[in-house]
Scaffold this motif. Structure first.
Motif, short mmCIF file in Angstrom:
data_model
loop_
_atom_site.label_atom_id
_atom_site.label_comp_id
_atom_site.label_asym_id
_atom_site.label_seq_id
_atom_site.Cartn_x
_atom_site.Cartn_y
_atom_site.Cartn_z
N UNK A 20 0.75 -1.16 0.02
CA UNK A 20 -0.11 0.01 0.28
C UNK A 20 0.93 1.17 -0.23
N UNK A 21 1.97 1.23 0.70
CA UNK A 21 2.97 2.40 0.65
C UNK A 21 3.67 2.61 -0.54
N UNK A 22 3.85 1.62 -1.35
CA UNK A 22 4.50 1.78 -2.53
C UNK A 22 3.73 1.90 -3.92
N UNK A 23 2.34 1.70 -3.72
CA UNK A 23 1.56 1.64 -4.71
C UNK A 23 2.14 2.66 -5.90
N UNK A 24 2.05 3.77 -5.44
CA UNK A 24 2.28 4.84 -6.46
C UNK A 24 3.59 4.74 -7.44
N UNK A 25 4.35 3.77 -6.91
CA UNK A 25 5.69 3.94 -7.68
C UNK A 25 5.72 2.43 -8.55
N UNK A 26 4.68 1.60 -8.43
CA UNK A 26 4.66 0.42 -9.08
C UNK A 26 3.36 0.58 -10.13
N UNK A 27 4.03 0.81 -11.38
CA UNK A 27 3.00 0.96 -12.52
C UNK A 27 2.42 -0.35 -13.35
N UNK A 118 13.21 4.64 -5.94
CA UNK A 118 12.76 6.18 -5.52
C UNK A 118 12.28 5.98 -4.16
N UNK A 119 11.49 4.81 -3.63
CA UNK A 119 11.02 4.86 -2.06
C UNK A 119 12.49 4.54 -1.33
N UNK A 120 13.49 3.88 -1.82
CA UNK A 120 14.46 3.67 -1.03
C UNK A 120 15.17 4.96 -0.64
N UNK A 121 15.02 5.87 -1.59
CA UNK A 121 15.83 7.17 -1.62
C UNK A 121 15.35 8.05 -0.49
N UNK A 122 13.97 7.91 -0.36
CA UNK A 122 13.40 9.03 0.31
C UNK A 122 12.98 8.36 1.66
N UNK A 123 12.91 7.26 2.00
CA UNK A 123 12.48 6.65 3.13
C UNK A 123 13.22 7.05 4.43
N UNK A 124 14.71 6.93 4.17
CA UNK A 124 15.50 7.63 5.52
C UNK A 124 15.09 8.81 5.93
N UNK A 125 14.67 9.97 4.76
CA UNK A 125 14.58 11.16 5.36
C UNK A 125 12.93 10.99 5.93
N UNK A 126 12.11 10.62 5.17
CA UNK A 126 10.77 10.30 5.83
C UNK A 126 10.81 9.95 7.43
N UNK A 127 11.85 9.03 7.71
CA UNK A 127 11.84 8.67 8.84
C UNK A 127 12.59 9.35 10.03
N UNK A 128 13.70 10.06 9.35
CA UNK A 128 14.52 10.89 10.29
C UNK A 128 13.88 11.98 10.47
N UNK A 129 12.96 12.79 9.92
CA UNK A 129 12.38 13.91 10.06
C UNK A 129 10.90 13.66 10.66
N UNK A 130 10.68 12.38 10.99
CA UNK A 130 9.39 11.81 11.63
C UNK A 130 8.26 12.50 10.83
#
Length: 206
Positions: A20-27, A118-130
């Motif tokens: 569900x989280x990656x849905x936008x990135x799987x075409x 793309x998700x691997x790229x932004x996930x650390x920032x999403x977590x770090x910045x809560x």
């Protein structure tokens, strides 16, 4: 819907949450290359988006933002819906938003190999910045829109979105409440998703 709502509507299944989280990135038919339960989460994401896009209440909310954001108005509303979910979190879950965010982060990290690049790229920032927890404040959700405006085609008009949100806060809050109840019913009845609700009745509090 945006990240928080998609994660919440995944229910108790960790693999569904990943999908569900990656849905936008799987075409297209790419979902067929994923494990079955992750693929089911990707398809659930698509059904949630379709339900949202055609719903009269979502269309009604978009009207407020259409003049400034054009066909991106729906994306703005999705962000705002995540804000109302976060700020009213106790009405939708018997666990804290902090605990839910930490669990979601843990699940996504443990399934890192399944995440698109793309998700691997932004996930650390999403977590770090809560980021998920930050949605509970207007400032947090507007900051997320500002960031998206820098790295996507979303118009860079976060201050405009903030002004419209503040001027129509009660109306948008009521719009979200009714819409979310209908979306929850759709997900739980059509896709057999179990949500951790605070009431035995299965409905959020007023």
């Amino acid at each position: 819907m945006n990240y928080l709502a998609h994660l919440y509507l995944s229910g108790e299944s960790e693999k569904m949450l990943v999908g569900n989280f990656i849905g936008d990135y799987v075409k297209g038919r790419q979902y067929k290359s994923y494990p079955d339960e992750i693929a089911a989460g990707i398809l659930l994401h698509r059904h949630i988006d379709h339900f949202t896009d055609i719903h009269p209440l979502h269309k009604e909310a978009k009207v407020l933002f259409r003049e400034d954001f054009g066909h991106y108005a729906g994306i703005v509303v999705d962000f705002i819906y995540d804000h109302f979910l976060a700020v009213n979190w106790n009405n939708y879950s018997d666990t804290s938003l902090r605990w839910f965010a930490k669990r979601s982060h843990s699940v996504l990290l443990s399934n890192f190999k399944h995440l698109p690049l793309r998700v691997q790229g932004f996930l650390p920032f999403l977590i770090q910045n809560r980021r998920l927890e930050s949605y509970a404040t207007i400032e947090g959700i507007i900051q997320s829109m500002h960031i998206m405006g820098k790295y996507s085609s979303l118009p860079s008009k976060a201050p405009v979105a903030e002004s419209i949100l503040r001027a129509n806060y009660e109306t948008l809050g009521l719009n979200f409440k009714t819409f979310m109840q209908e979306l929850m019913h759709y997900v739980t009845t059509e896709f057999d998703v179990t949500l951790e609700l605070p009431l035995a009745s299965g409905q959020p509090t007023p």
